[in-house]
Design an enzyme around this catalytic site. Structure first.
Site, short mmCIF file in Angstrom:
data_model
loop_
_atom_site.label_atom_id
_atom_site.label_comp_id
_atom_site.label_asym_id
_atom_site.label_seq_id
_atom_site.Cartn_x
_atom_site.Cartn_y
_atom_site.Cartn_z
N PRO A 7 91.72 -76.80 86.00
CG PRO A 7 91.55 -74.10 86.24
CD PRO A 7 91.48 -75.27 85.40
CD GLU A 8 91.42 -82.24 88.18
OE1 GLU A 8 91.30 -83.15 89.28
OE2 GLU A 8 92.27 -82.49 86.85
#
Ligand SMILES: [Zn+2]
Length: 286
Positions: free
Chosen positions: A2-3
């Site tokens: 997840p960014e």
């Protein structure tokens, strides 16, 4: 994995369910998830009874502000997920912790690899137990403090590749492998260009591209290749909109050239050799 866009999507889906609620119970199925305090009972004791003021985010960290002035911080790292629901019988595979709220709803922390975790630092900004990655974190890329001049200063005189510099969270917060590759393609910059080699016009293009891919990622509720889901369990749609990441061997949407994959900064890197030439097209103006 997840960014920034994925963590921001989780924040937006959790906020209406958590804000104003009081924590009534915290249970750990895996004590490794309690990063600070590391003793699960002590962690639980410090969170139970607190009311959630606001669900915030900094870089890839969720920062949940509590009514005692302290914070509950969640870092999803590679494979972590937060899932809000109203079913006390529900149990996900790889569930590591559950935080139950005063309306009988719950937030589960799920993590196949258990690399992420939760923090309840001692009170005060940067208090003991604050994740090391939050200290010295670069500017928020969608905030007013991130300007082309700020980016230029962080690239200037650097012999490292622009890809490596952007992956470094001290340059700018929240970017990872997917959005760096997307931003470099949009800015038409080869990932191996050095920071020092970028001309002012290229830095402005890169700045605009970083913001554009992140805004688009948030609008599409993130990329859901593997494990990421939003706070209510829904996948995102950004995966279908990626232009280079995960597309090696396929045609570039912009020019038709085949997207290639190389190793840059220790990471699998996808780029278009025609749109993203190894050297600037024109000699720098003197
Ligand atoms: Zn191309």
């Amino acid at each position: 994995m997840p960014e920034l866009p994925e963590v921001e999507t989780v924040r937006r889906t959790l906020a209406p369910h958590l804000e104003g609620r009081r924590v009534v119970d915290v249970t750990f199925d895996d004590p490794r998830v309690a990063r600070y305090p590391t003793d699960p009972a002590r962690f639980a004791a410090r969170l139970v009874g607190r009311r959630v003021r606001a669900v915030g985010r900094r870089g890839k960290y969720l920062r949940i502000a509590l009514d005692d002035g302290g914070e509950w911080i969640v870092h999803l790292r590679m494979a972590g997920r937060l899932l809000w629901h109203r079913d006390p019988e529900r149990r996900e595979r790889f569930q590591r912790a559950r935080v139950t709220l005063d309306d009988a709803s719950a937030v589960d922390y799920i993590d196949m690899r258990c690399l992420g975790g939760m923090y309840r630092p001692d009170d005060g900004e940067g208090g003991r137990g604050t994740p090391a990655g939050l200290v010295g974190l670069g500017p928020e890329p969608l905030g007013v403090e991130f300007t082309p001049a700020v980016l230029a200063a962080r690239l200037a005189d650097r012999a490292a590749s622009v890809k490596a510099i952007l992956l470094d969270q001290r340059t700018v917060a929240g970017l990872g492998n997917i959005y760096v590759d997307e931003a470099l393609h949009r800015a038409r910059l080869h990932p191996l260009r050095t920071g020092a080699s970028l001309r002012p016009g290229e830095v402005r293009r890169l700045h605009a591209a970083i913001r554009a891919v992140l805004v688009e990622g948030i609008r599409a509720q993130g990329v859901s290749f593997a494990l990421y889901r939003d706070g209510e369990g829904r996948p995102g749609e950004m995966g279908e909109r990626l232009t280079v990441y995960g597309r090696a061997g396929q045609a570039c949407y912009a020019c038709g050239e085949t997207i290639v994959r190389a190793r840059v900064a220790g990471r699998g890197t996808a780029f278009c050799p025609r749109c993203q030439p190894a050297a600037p097209r024109r000699a720098p103006r003197r």
